[in-house]
Design a protein around this motif. Structure first.
Motif, PDB file in Angstrom:
ATOM      1  N   PRO A  74     -11.176   2.673  -6.839  1.00 46.96           N
ATOM      2  CA  PRO A  74     -11.736   3.488  -7.920  1.00 46.96           C
ATOM      3  C   PRO A  74     -10.777   4.577  -8.388  1.00 46.96           C
ATOM      4  CG  PRO A  74     -13.342   3.185  -6.162  1.00 46.96           C
ATOM      5  CD  PRO A  74     -12.041   2.657  -5.643  1.00 46.96           C
ATOM      6  N   GLY A  75     -10.615   4.669  -9.703  1.00 47.76           N
ATOM      7  CA  GLY A  75      -9.797   5.726 -10.294  1.00 47.76           C
ATOM      8  C   GLY A  75      -8.308   5.559 -10.139  1.00 47.76           C
ATOM      9  N   ALA A  76      -7.850   4.414  -9.663  1.00 48.58           N
ATOM     10  CA  ALA A  76      -6.415   4.214  -9.444  1.00 48.58           C
ATOM     11  C   ALA A  76      -5.667   4.173 -10.768  1.00 48.58           C
ATOM     12  CB  ALA A  76      -6.173   2.931  -8.663  1.00 48.58           C
ATOM     13  N   SER A  77      -4.469   4.757 -10.790  1.00 50.13           N
ATOM     14  CA  SER A  77      -3.605   4.691 -11.974  1.00 50.13           C
ATOM     15  C   SER A  77      -2.151   4.410 -11.612  1.00 50.13           C
ATOM     16  CB  SER A  77      -3.674   5.999 -12.773  1.00 50.13           C
ATOM     17  OG  SER A  77      -3.164   7.089 -12.006  1.00 50.13           O
ATOM     18  N   GLN A 109       0.815  -1.218   0.000  1.00 54.20           N
ATOM     19  CA  GLN A 109       0.000   0.000   0.000  1.00 54.20           C
ATOM     20  C   GLN A 109       0.849   1.268   0.000  1.00 54.20           C
ATOM     21  OE1 GLN A 109      -2.329  -1.076   3.421  1.00 54.20           O
ATOM     22  NE2 GLN A 109      -3.967  -2.001   2.189  1.00 54.20           N
ATOM     23  N   LEU A 110       2.017   1.215   0.582  1.00 51.55           N
ATOM     24  CA  LEU A 110       2.946   2.341   0.470  1.00 51.55           C
ATOM     25  C   LEU A 110       3.429   2.471  -0.970  1.00 51.55           C
ATOM     26  CD1 LEU A 110       5.055   1.729   3.695  1.00 51.55           C
ATOM     27  CD2 LEU A 110       3.516   3.671   3.318  1.00 51.55           C
ATOM     28  N   LEU A 111       3.760   1.359  -1.587  1.00 48.98           N
ATOM     29  CA  LEU A 111       4.277   1.372  -2.960  1.00 48.98           C
ATOM     30  C   LEU A 111       3.273   1.962  -3.946  1.00 48.98           C
ATOM     31  CD1 LEU A 111       6.037  -2.109  -3.042  1.00 48.98           C
ATOM     32  CD2 LEU A 111       7.182   0.088  -3.434  1.00 48.98           C
ATOM     33  N   ASN A 112       1.980   1.642  -3.758  1.00 47.61           N
ATOM     34  CA  ASN A 112       1.000   2.133  -4.726  1.00 47.61           C
ATOM     35  C   ASN A 112       0.134   3.280  -4.207  1.00 47.61           C
ATOM     36  OD1 ASN A 112      -1.066   0.897  -3.174  1.00 47.61           O
ATOM     37  ND2 ASN A 112      -1.036  -0.967  -4.426  1.00 47.61           N
ATOM     38  N   HIS A 113       0.571   3.944  -3.171  1.00 41.63           N
ATOM     39  CA  HIS A 113      -0.062   5.176  -2.679  1.00 41.63           C
ATOM     40  C   HIS A 113      -1.494   4.963  -2.191  1.00 41.63           C
ATOM     41  CE1 HIS A 113       3.302   7.620  -4.142  1.00 41.63           C
ATOM     42  NE2 HIS A 113       3.270   6.863  -5.229  1.00 41.63           N
ATOM     43  N   THR A 114      -1.770   3.812  -1.588  1.00 40.91           N
ATOM     44  CA  THR A 114      -3.089   3.580  -1.007  1.00 40.91           C
ATOM     45  C   THR A 114      -3.013   3.451   0.513  1.00 40.91           C
ATOM     46  OG1 THR A 114      -2.911   1.161  -1.319  1.00 40.91           O
ATOM     47  CG2 THR A 114      -3.933   2.445  -3.105  1.00 40.91           C
ATOM     48  N   SER A 115      -1.995   4.018   1.127  1.00 35.50           N
ATOM     49  CA  SER A 115      -1.753   3.849   2.564  1.00 35.50           C
ATOM     50  C   SER A 115      -2.688   4.649   3.449  1.00 35.50           C
ATOM     51  CB  SER A 115      -0.312   4.249   2.902  1.00 35.50           C
ATOM     52  OG  SER A 115      -0.152   5.659   2.789  1.00 35.50           O
ATOM     53  N   GLY A 116      -3.157   5.801   2.975  1.00 36.83           N
ATOM     54  CA  GLY A 116      -3.967   6.686   3.798  1.00 36.83           C
ATOM     55  C   GLY A 116      -3.163   7.584   4.715  1.00 36.83           C
ATOM     56  N   ILE A 117      -1.845   7.527   4.643  1.00 38.36           N
ATOM     57  CA  ILE A 117      -1.003   8.440   5.438  1.00 38.36           C
ATOM     58  C   ILE A 117      -1.047   9.812   4.763  1.00 38.36           C
ATOM     59  CG2 ILE A 117       1.283   8.874   6.397  1.00 38.36           C
ATOM     60  CD1 ILE A 117       1.871   5.877   6.041  1.00 38.36           C
ATOM     61  N   PRO A 118      -1.351  10.875   5.479  1.00 36.67           N
ATOM     62  CA  PRO A 118      -1.437  12.196   4.854  1.00 36.67           C
ATOM     63  C   PRO A 118      -0.062  12.788   4.561  1.00 36.67           C
ATOM     64  CG  PRO A 118      -1.765  12.402   7.201  1.00 36.67           C
ATOM     65  CD  PRO A 118      -1.652  10.920   6.917  1.00 36.67           C
ATOM     66  N   THR A 163      -8.380   1.766   0.517  1.00 33.31           N
ATOM     67  CA  THR A 163      -9.699   2.184   0.033  1.00 33.31           C
ATOM     68  C   THR A 163      -9.635   3.298  -1.004  1.00 33.31           C
ATOM     69  OG1 THR A 163      -9.978   3.787   1.841  1.00 33.31           O
ATOM     70  CG2 THR A 163     -10.764   1.531   2.218  1.00 33.31           C
ATOM     71  N   ARG A 164      -8.545   4.032  -1.035  1.00 31.68           N
ATOM     72  CA  ARG A 164      -8.373   5.119  -2.005  1.00 31.68           C
ATOM     73  C   ARG A 164      -6.919   5.157  -2.436  1.00 31.68           C
ATOM     74  NH1 ARG A 164     -10.124  10.453   0.930  1.00 31.68           N
ATOM     75  NH2 ARG A 164      -8.985  11.273  -0.877  1.00 31.68           N
ATOM     76  N   GLN A 165      -6.674   5.908  -3.498  1.00 24.78           N
ATOM     77  CA  GLN A 165      -5.296   6.127  -3.922  1.00 24.78           C
ATOM     78  C   GLN A 165      -5.026   7.625  -3.950  1.00 24.78           C
ATOM     79  OE1 GLN A 165      -3.717   5.282  -8.097  1.00 24.78           O
ATOM     80  NE2 GLN A 165      -2.674   3.666  -6.938  1.00 24.78           N
ATOM     81  N   HIS A 166      -3.971   8.040  -3.247  1.00 23.26           N
ATOM     82  CA  HIS A 166      -3.581   9.446  -3.202  1.00 23.26           C
ATOM     83  C   HIS A 166      -2.067   9.508  -3.313  1.00 23.26           C
ATOM     84  CE1 HIS A 166      -3.912  13.625  -1.039  1.00 23.26           C
ATOM     85  NE2 HIS A 166      -3.427  13.704  -2.270  1.00 23.26           N
TER      86      HIS A 166
END
Length: 385
Positions: A316-319, A145-154, A194-197
């Motif tokens: 959703p919307g992950a790239s 999740q860190l690798l693909n930016h879905t960790s939720g850490i701000p 749950t999200r990608q940021h």
């Protein structure tokens, strides 16, 4: 702190196609006379379009550009612009530059190499390796999740938001644990997975993970795991050294003054932030070596390399994948990474089979702007046609 969205903007722009005290005395706002485009080609890429993309540099948007295009149908190498505005001498095609977030490709490759060696479990929570880093407010965050930016850490805090604030602190640096502590204090942005940021903080944490697992400083570990095997002899991590050692072209930021005039501030010397997320200095040739050797499976074994070509299907919307971003243009899927540091914008991109590769560095005069640099856009249009 403003969230850096430059990578997303670059990727989407290419896909759609249709960073206290007074500022240092700047160079003149009138750029030096345009320099000739220096290029060589072996049949294939549209040489005329690529030359046209680089014509007229320096201009208001960029002072220099270096381009390398390759693939099944040949290769093209080109450079244009100036080494610096004061002298106006031609840009050095061998120049080193601040590679920005393309550093994340190296960090991801290092983590995946360690995973292949059984030293990191991608499905294990990072808290297993760094138990005191995130604190009780955070649910388990896996390495993947860190690798693909879905960790939720701000996002973590920096040394300012505006160019003027950051420029005033350009010789200062926040340590990675300081940055992570500032992020943790804000609490989770969302539940992991749950999200990608896209945020630097994910790779700041991965840098700490690499150090913990290897027992070596990040720069040393990344060099041994990735740079050296890739043959990236002109790539380095400068630490707290603000200079770019070796041949380089100067970077500038265009600053609008209150009286309506514009000036070009030399931003070449700057202590990099977020070492594992964007602190690398490299060359176009070295980034091309990284791209080709990585995609050929020479740096990361096939099972782990697949992570770099896997976007989370249930988000959703992950790239973003591990270290890269997927985008599609005219029926072809490209995997890219862009990076921006004041004065320097960089992109590496390729099809998975390496039938087309692109690496460029543009000495952008607004590298942290929200839109895609016009010179960079022209290069992408010419290279991907």
């Amino acid at each position: 702190m403003r969230v850096h969205r430059r990578t997303t903007v670059l990727a989407l722009s290419v896909a759609l196609l249709a960073a206290a005290g007074p500022l240092a005395a700047p160079a003149s706002a009138a750029p030096a006379p345009p320099s000739a485009v220096r290029a060589g080609t072996v049949a294939g890429p549209d040489a005329a379009a690529l030359r046209a993309a680089l014509a007229g540099l320096p201009d208001d948007d960029a002072t220099a550009a270096l381009v390398r295009v390759g693939g099944d149908d040949g290769r093209w190498r080109g450079s244009a612009g100036v080494h610096d505005l004061a002298s106006g001498r031609p840009a050095d095609p061998r120049a080193r530059f601040r590679a920005g977030s393309t550093t994340k490709v190296v960090t991801a490759a290092a983590v995946l190499r360690l995973a292949a060696d059984g030293r990191i479990d991608l499905d294990a929570p990072v808290q297993h390796y760094l138990p005191d880093l995130l604190g009780p407010a955070f649910r388990p965050v896996t390495v993947r999740q860190l690798l693909n930016h879905t960790s939720g850490i701000p996002a973590g805090d920096g040394l300012g938001d505006s160019f003027e604030e950051l420029y005033a602190h350009r010789f200062e640096q926040l340590g990675p644990r300081q940055v992570v502590a500032s992020a943790v204090a804000k609490g989770p942005e969302f539940d992991p997975g749950t999200r990608q940021h896209y945020l630097n903080i994910n790779y700041t944490v991965l840098g700490l993970l690499v150090e913990e697992v290897t027992g070596r400083p990040y720069a040393s570990a990344a060099t041994a795991l990735v740079l050296r095997p890739a043959g990236m002899r002109d790539t380095s991590f400068p630490g707290t050294d603000p200079r770019i050692r070796g041949p380089h072209n100067h970077g500038y930021q265009k600053v609008q003054r209150a009286n309506g005039t514009a000036e070009f501030v030399d931003v070449t010397e700057w202590v990099p932030a977020d070492e594992a997320a964007g602190g690398m200095i490299s060359t176009a040739a070295d980034l091309e070596r990284l791209l080709t050797r990585l995609f050929r499976g020479e740096l990361v074994p096939a099972p782990q390399l697949e992570e770099m070509f896997t976007v989370p299907a249930d988000v959703p919307g992950a790239s973003y994948s591990a270290g890269l971003q997927r985008f599609e243009h005219e029926g072809r899927v490209y995997w890219l990474k862009s990076g921006a540091r004041y004065g320097y914008s960089t992109v590496l991109a390729a099809t998975r089979d390496l039938s087309r590769t692109l690496v460029f560095s543009v000495n952008s005069t607004d590298a942290k702007g929200e839109g895609m640099n016009p010179v960079a856009q022209r290069i992408a249009l010419a290279a991907l046609r």
